[in-house]
Design a protein around this motif. Structure first.
Motif, PDB file in Angstrom:
ATOM      1  N   LYS A   1       1.346   4.209  -3.288  1.00 52.21           N
ATOM      2  CA  LYS A   1       1.159   5.648  -3.195  1.00 52.21           C
ATOM      3  C   LYS A   1       2.207   6.412  -3.994  1.00 52.21           C
ATOM      4  O   LYS A   1       1.998   7.561  -4.370  1.00 52.21           O
TER       5      LYS A   1
ATOM      6  N   SER B   1       0.830  -1.198   0.000  1.00 53.67           N
ATOM      7  CA  SER B   1       0.000   0.000   0.000  1.00 53.67           C
ATOM      8  C   SER B   1       0.871   1.256   0.000  1.00 53.67           C
ATOM      9  O   SER B   1       0.578   2.241  -0.691  1.00 53.67           O
ATOM     10  N   LYS B   2       1.943   1.206   0.754  1.00 53.13           N
ATOM     11  CA  LYS B   2       2.868   2.338   0.820  1.00 53.13           C
ATOM     12  C   LYS B   2       3.524   2.570  -0.535  1.00 53.13           C
ATOM     13  O   LYS B   2       3.656   3.716  -0.995  1.00 53.13           O
TER      14      LYS B   2
END
Length: 429
Positions: A307, A303-304
């Protein structure tokens, strides 16, 4: 003379008799006091329990039986604090309005689907309702030092359900003081009268993030999966769950009370809410629990990275690197890269050498002897590949050769997938 002697004998007799009567009365009074003390001793060791402040590590486990009603903080279940008429007294402020609900699916706008018992095959989610009061008002969140984000502290205590005595390390106090972690409270949650949070989430549905310390300084610290994730990881699962059976899971959500300068007040003023559910553990589920713990960490990492996902190729991608090194030719490098990344099930798309790379090699020597150990090409090699999950990536590899003696080197080999980043597959042409 006879009269004088008779008088002396009479006075001596009276004195001895008086002293004997006094001693008899003192003896009777002492015996009465002893009997009264023995007869007034509380039953069921109540006096020992109430007065044993130096041995607060051992206490009775009074976990409630399974009920269809939500857990409330008015009847906490396990503590090393003083027992008074079967009600625990904690050394902090308990929030009596807080009610907890738990379910095997994430909550939305109500507590529908709530359960009080789970198995080790279940995912678990929590919901705290505050009786119409806002999260900010109940936990005084806005009093936290200004850091650009908000948080509550979150701790979990797991004990065998049939264990009648527990140590201080297995107490709510220890969980609050030593085993809690901050979880991120988003700005749009501050004025809610409830909080939905993860307990043991599906790796694909993580919503609660925690940090390593109870007083975080930066929002980037809150980057780990919250809840029972650490309890079910490979390093702790056998210690937390030593055998199959029923366990009581107690969790606390709490905050410090702060002074006007944002400094935490004494621990007795901590604001604490407590919830409980039953957990039926089977060692047969351990492998899946451990695997899911790893997946949760990986999911957060992904998820990081998503981004910072790239939406186009680097500007230099179309420029050509010029070199006379045969090993750097497409005919040599392409099969090497394909073979190298196949060990992870990755699919080769294409590669480029950074056009502004230096030529030649960098030599690595033994720090003690100074003899050559290996060398690395100065060419910066980047590749595009597709992962098994269908995502596209750009990463770099290095080309190395080990020293073979006599001024020669062995066969070249690749290392790493350095600086790995996601890139839109549609951007690759």
């Amino acid at each position: 003379m006879k009269i004088i002697i008779s008088s002396l004998i009479f006075m001596l007799t009276v004195s001895i008799t008086g002293q004997a009567q006094i001693l008899k009365k003192l003896k009777q009074k002492a015996e009465s006091t002893v009997n009264k003390t023995v007869n007034s001793k509380p039953q069921n060791n109540e006096a020992e329990t109430a007065g044993n402040t130096s041995e607060s590590a051992t206490t009775e486990n009074t976990a409630p039986e399974t009920s269809s009603q939500p857990t409330t903080t008015s009847q906490p279940t396990t503590s090393s604090s003083t027992i008074n008429n079967n009600k625990m007294e904690y050394p902090f402020i308990m929030i009596s309005d807080a009610k907890f609900y738990f379910a095997d699916k994430p909550f939305t706008n109500s507590n529908d689907g709530a359960k009080t018992s789970f198995t080790s095959q279940d995912f678990i989610y929590g919901r705290m309702e505050l009786g119409g009061k806002t999260l900010n008002d109940v936990f005084k969140i806005s009093a936290e030092p200004a850091k650009g984000f908000h948080y509550l502290n979150y701790g979990i205590l797991i004990t065998p359900k049939d264990k009648s005595k527990i140590k201080y390390a297995q107490s709510i106090e220890n969980t609050v003081y030593n085993l809690s972690h901050p979880i991120l409270i988003r700005e749009n949650e501050m004025n809610n009268t409830w909080l939905n949070f993860d307990v043991l989430a599906d790796p694909a549905k993580i919503n609660t993030f925690e940090g390593p310390t109870t007083l975080p300084e930066n929002i980037n610290e809150l980057k780990f999966p919250a809840g029972m994730d650490n309890h079910t990881g490979k390093n702790n699962i056998r210690r937390i769950f030593p055998a199959n059976g029923e366990y009581t899971v107690q969790l606390v959500l709490w905050n410090y009370s702060f002074d006007d300068w944002g400094v935490p007040l004494e621990s007795e003023k901590n604001l604490v809410a407590l919830g409980t559910f039953d957990y039926n553990f089977s060692a047969k589920d351990a492998a899946t629990l451990i695997d899911n713990s790893t997946k949760r960490t990986d999911a957060i990492e992904m998820s990081k990275k998503m981004k910072t996902k790239l939406h186009k190729l680097p500007d230099w991608w179309s420029k050509i690197y010029k070199s006379n090194e045969a090993m750097l030719s497409a005919a040599k490098l392409t099969p090497m890269i394909k073979s190298y990344i196949s060990q992870w099930g990755l699919t080769y798309i294409t590669h480029r050498i950074y056009p502004y790379s230096n030529t030649g090699w960098t030599l690595f020597t033994d720090s003690q002897t100074g003899f050559p150990v290996s060398r690395r090409s100065n060419a910066e090699i980047y590749l595009l590949y597709k992962d098994k999950d269908g995502t596209c990536h750009i990463a770099s590899v290095t080309l190395d050769e080990k020293y073979a003696g006599g001024g020669t080197y062995g066969s070249p080999y690749l290392k790493g997938l350095w600086n790995d980043e996601f890139i839109d597959c549609s951007a690759i042409k």
